[in-house]
Design a protein around this motif. Structure first.
Motif, PDB file in Angstrom:
ATOM      1  N   VAL A   1      32.709  29.553 -28.328  1.00  0.00           N
ATOM      2  CA  VAL A   1      32.932  28.111 -27.887  1.00  0.00           C
ATOM      3  C   VAL A   1      31.526  27.463 -28.056  1.00  0.00           C
ATOM      4  O   VAL A   1      30.503  28.189 -28.349  1.00  0.00           O
ATOM      5  CB  VAL A   1      33.087  28.188 -26.431  1.00  0.00           C
ATOM      6  CG1 VAL A   1      34.464  28.749 -25.971  1.00  0.00           C
ATOM      7  CG2 VAL A   1      32.028  28.937 -25.513  1.00  0.00           C
ATOM      8  N   ASP A   2      31.235  26.047 -27.732  1.00  0.00           N
ATOM      9  CA  ASP A   2      30.135  25.484 -27.921  1.00  0.00           C
ATOM     10  C   ASP A   2      29.229  25.474 -26.669  1.00  0.00           C
ATOM     11  O   ASP A   2      27.839  25.492 -26.621  1.00  0.00           O
ATOM     12  CB  ASP A   2      30.105  23.911 -28.250  1.00  0.00           C
ATOM     13  CG  ASP A   2      31.025  24.028 -29.742  1.00  0.00           C
ATOM     14  OD1 ASP A   2      30.316  24.533 -30.660  1.00  0.00           O
ATOM     15  OD2 ASP A   2      31.992  23.312 -29.804  1.00  0.00           O
ATOM     16  N   VAL A   3      29.796  25.453 -25.374  1.00  0.00           N
ATOM     17  CA  VAL A   3      29.197  25.362 -24.185  1.00  0.00           C
ATOM     18  C   VAL A   3      29.921  26.266 -23.200  1.00  0.00           C
ATOM     19  O   VAL A   3      31.307  26.286 -23.193  1.00  0.00           O
ATOM     20  CB  VAL A   3      28.997  24.085 -23.636  1.00  0.00           C
ATOM     21  CG1 VAL A   3      28.417  23.941 -22.226  1.00  0.00           C
ATOM     22  CG2 VAL A   3      28.124  23.092 -24.459  1.00  0.00           C
ATOM     23  N   TRP A   4      29.475  27.217 -22.385  1.00  0.00           N
ATOM     24  CA  TRP A   4      29.639  28.010 -21.388  1.00  0.00           C
ATOM     25  C   TRP A   4      29.905  27.325 -19.975  1.00  0.00           C
ATOM     26  O   TRP A   4      28.687  26.713 -19.669  1.00  0.00           O
ATOM     27  CB  TRP A   4      29.349  29.310 -21.507  1.00  0.00           C
ATOM     28  CG  TRP A   4      30.193  30.374 -20.564  1.00  0.00           C
ATOM     29  CD1 TRP A   4      29.891  30.838 -19.615  1.00  0.00           C
ATOM     30  CD2 TRP A   4      31.341  30.992 -21.260  1.00  0.00           C
ATOM     31  NE1 TRP A   4      30.882  31.968 -19.232  1.00  0.00           N
ATOM     32  CE2 TRP A   4      31.779  31.759 -20.258  1.00  0.00           C
ATOM     33  CE3 TRP A   4      32.264  30.685 -22.596  1.00  0.00           C
ATOM     34  CZ2 TRP A   4      32.965  32.594 -20.185  1.00  0.00           C
ATOM     35  CZ3 TRP A   4      33.277  31.445 -22.498  1.00  0.00           C
ATOM     36  CH2 TRP A   4      33.384  32.559 -21.179  1.00  0.00           C
ATOM     37  N   LEU A   5      30.960  27.273 -19.362  1.00  0.00           N
ATOM     38  CA  LEU A   5      30.991  26.423 -18.092  1.00  0.00           C
ATOM     39  C   LEU A   5      31.367  27.277 -16.903  1.00  0.00           C
ATOM     40  O   LEU A   5      32.016  28.278 -17.039  1.00  0.00           O
ATOM     41  CB  LEU A   5      32.221  25.339 -18.334  1.00  0.00           C
ATOM     42  CG  LEU A   5      32.773  24.740 -17.112  1.00  0.00           C
ATOM     43  CD1 LEU A   5      31.627  23.386 -16.752  1.00  0.00           C
ATOM     44  CD2 LEU A   5      34.269  23.946 -17.266  1.00  0.00           C
ATOM     45  N   ASN A   6      30.618  27.128 -15.680  1.00  0.00           N
ATOM     46  CA  ASN A   6      31.084  27.800 -14.645  1.00  0.00           C
ATOM     47  C   ASN A   6      30.944  26.937 -13.302  1.00  0.00           C
ATOM     48  O   ASN A   6      29.739  26.159 -13.210  1.00  0.00           O
ATOM     49  CB  ASN A   6      29.998  28.965 -14.335  1.00  0.00           C
ATOM     50  CG  ASN A   6      30.329  29.969 -13.320  1.00  0.00           C
ATOM     51  OD1 ASN A   6      31.456  29.855 -12.943  1.00  0.00           O
ATOM     52  ND2 ASN A   6      29.281  30.879 -13.078  1.00  0.00           N
TER      53      ASN A   6
END
Ligand SMILES: *Cc1c(COP(=O)(O)O)cnc(C)c1O
Length: 567
Positions: free
Chosen positions: A441-446
């Protein structure tokens, strides 16, 4: 002399071995692999979990169907030529032991022992006790924890590691708390006073707590305990470990351990608030770099930073790798993931579109559906900047109806949503899928509820693959976050006081959407070299630090070594 005997209900070693459910097991496996790299004298103890953890399938309505994920123990493990007899109140349970060898980078070995109650001399029920990870009812779980704690100590003695020969017993979460109780029983026979016996146990026992929410701690009714725990042990349980008519396994370990650790600095604060009488040492988690760096990035790092394998702190030198190499490697990893998705989903994902990844155990405090709150509004906000793709994965505990409902909700959103944002939910989140996601992915989200995430480690895996992180400031992120440099923060509107206030939740959604529309997507689409710079910073600053080599060094210097001088 054995430096560390590491106890964990789950240990994730490879994705073919379904002996783990999630982050706790991955941390255990990554830690033990690092011990092996260090040539540290250590071993791991766990249950066989012969029928594995559940495998997830999702039907067309988004309903999670959990199936047993049996794995082939004989393919991975060697059965040892002895058995142990684990004492229960009215019987003993005969257990076999299986061994797996972790081979470190310098060929040093850390053995992992799997306790197996499926012995023909046991009754039918007892034979199932090491079958299902987190399966069965409360009584089943209690029996499992008894096998792990009491059986684990007996196993060590079989291996000629009686307490004088073991420097540290490290309990990864409260499931192994009976180790402390049983050690105390032995110490009582060795020392004339309660204090001396407690000091002895304290000088050897380390407890790592992972759960910032009281309700998450294992508790067992006294009436249940009285059925299975040998009377002499039951009598040694301190009053402080009971909450009304229940034994709290976290409190039991707090009582006996010389050092208690939390898994991030923020988690230390939360834990000390929950247990004000105890001093908690923060040792922020890490991930094992050789496990979680994608093969494509491994090759790139090998070329530019050959030292990184032996010492991942060298990843700081990612700053020296030319931008175009980083980007090309990233695109290759991204293409692998997108091809994988397009092969299994009717949703056509594109390598050219900025892609967010969100994958974790599904539970309400992690708020997996937060980003989906108002997709039309999100589309409106990003319409002039560029497109977005979102990938979800994650399992709900099979008994947890509320969390399964969250998966269903995502499915319904995906079905209903006809706009420009592509969304996909990938089934059966395991180590293999995690590895694909954290590199592709390009950005990891939490987006957890603040103060509820103990550490979180998937964002660290992403950092090893030069992927920036967009997250609520919780768990490890306050330590790794440099706004606009290693990623972005979002949302601090929901607090204990505003927990039930929808308006404050909405504010966090607005925050998230604004970050995406004004920071993340503009950087991605309008300033590619700025985005690659951020990727490099993620690996150089966070990949070099949030790994298990740094973490194990912290354990050695702040926990294992000082323990020698305790109390
Ligand atoms: C790393 C990992 C986790 C833990 O990730 P968090 O960020 O702590 O939620 C859970 N499951 C799998 C399969 C993993 O690889």
């Amino acid at each position: 002399m054995l430096d560390v005997a590491y106890f964990s209900m789950e240990i994730a070693l490879s994705s073919g071995m379904s002996t783990y459910s999630g982050g706790l097991g991955v941390l255990a496996g990554d830690t033990l692999k690092t011990f092996a790299d260090f040539g540290y004298s250590a071993l791991g103890i766990t249950l066989l979990n012969e029928q594995g953890y559940v495998e997830q399938e999702i039907d067309s309505t988004g309903r999670q169907i959990s199936q047993i994920e049996k794995w082939d123990k004989e393919k991975y493990l060697t059965k040892l030529p002895f058995k142990i007899e684990v004492p229960f109140k009215d019987r003993s349970i005969t257990c076999a032991v299986w061994k797996y060898d972790i081979v470190g980078q310098s060929k040093e070995i850390v053995p992992i022992y799997f306790i197996d109650s499926n012995d023909p001399t046991n009754n039918e029920y007892d034979r199932t006790l090491t079958s299902y990870l987190y399966g069965g009812d409360v009584q089943y779980r209690l029996c499992q924890e008894q096998i792990l704690g009491l059986g684990g100590l007996l196993l060590l003695e079989k291996l000629k590691y009686n307490p004088e020969k073991v420097r540290v017993y490290h309990l990864n979460e409260g499931h192994a708390s009976f180790v402390g109780l049983s050690l105390y029983e032995q110490a009582k026979k060795m020392f004339p006073t309660h204090k001396k016996a407690m000091d002895y146990v304290g000088s050897k026992l380390v407890f790592t707590t992972h759960t910032p929410v009281e309700a998450g701690h294992d508790r067992f009714l006294i009436t249940n305990l009285e059925k299975v725990l040998p009377t002499s042990l039951f009598e040694n349980i301190p009053k402080a470990a009971f909450i009304e008519d229940k034994l709290c396994m976290t409190r039991l370990s707090l009582h006996f351990s010389g050092i208690v650790t939390g898994v991030a600095k923020a988690h230390e604060k939360v834990t000390e608030k929950m247990f004000p009488k105890y001093d908690v040492i923060p040792v922020t988690n890490g991930v094992y770099h050789m496990e979680w760096t994608n093969p494509l990035f491994r090759k790139l790092y090998d070329e530019y930073i050959p030292e990184w394998r032996e010492d991942p702190s060298f990843l700081r030198k990612v700053m020296n790798i030319p931008d175009d190499k980083i980007w090309a490697t990233h695109l290759e990893a991204k293409k692998e993931l997108i091809d994988y998705i397009n092969a299994i989903s009717p949703n056509k994902f594109s390598v050219d579109v900025c892609t967010l990844g969100y994958a974790r155990r599904f539970t309400s405090y992690k708020r997996p559906t937060l980003i989906l709150a108002d997709l039309d509004e999100l589309e409106r906000k990003i319409s002039t900047v560029g497109r977005l793709q979102i990938i979800f994965a994650g399992e709900a505990h099979p008994h947890d109806k509320k969390s399964s409902e969250l998966i269903r909700k995502i499915f319904q959103k995906i079905k209903k949503h006809k706009g420009k944002i592509s969304i996909v939910f990938l089934e059966d989140y395991d180590m293999d899928l995690a590895a694909k996601l954290v590199a592709g992915v390009d950005v990891w989200l939490n987006t957890p509820l603040q103060k509820h995430e103990a550490s979180g480690t998937s964002g660290m895996k992403a950092a090893l693959n030069a992927i920036p992180h967009l997250s609520v400031l919780d768990g490890w992120w306050p330590e790794g976050w440099i706004e606009g440099v290693t990623g972005w923060s979002m949302g601090t509107h929901v607090t204990e006081a505003t927990l039930n206030n929808q308006a404050s939740w909405n504010l966090e959604v607005v925050d998230l959407y604004d970050k995406l529309a004004t920071k993340v997507l503009p950087l991605y689409y309008q300033n590619r070299s700025g985005f690659v710079e951020m990727m490099k910073h993620s690996a150089a600053l966070n990949g070099s630090y949030f790994n298990t080599h740094r973490m194990v060094n912290d354990y050695i210097s702040k926990v294992y070594f000082p323990l020698e001088n305790k109390p």
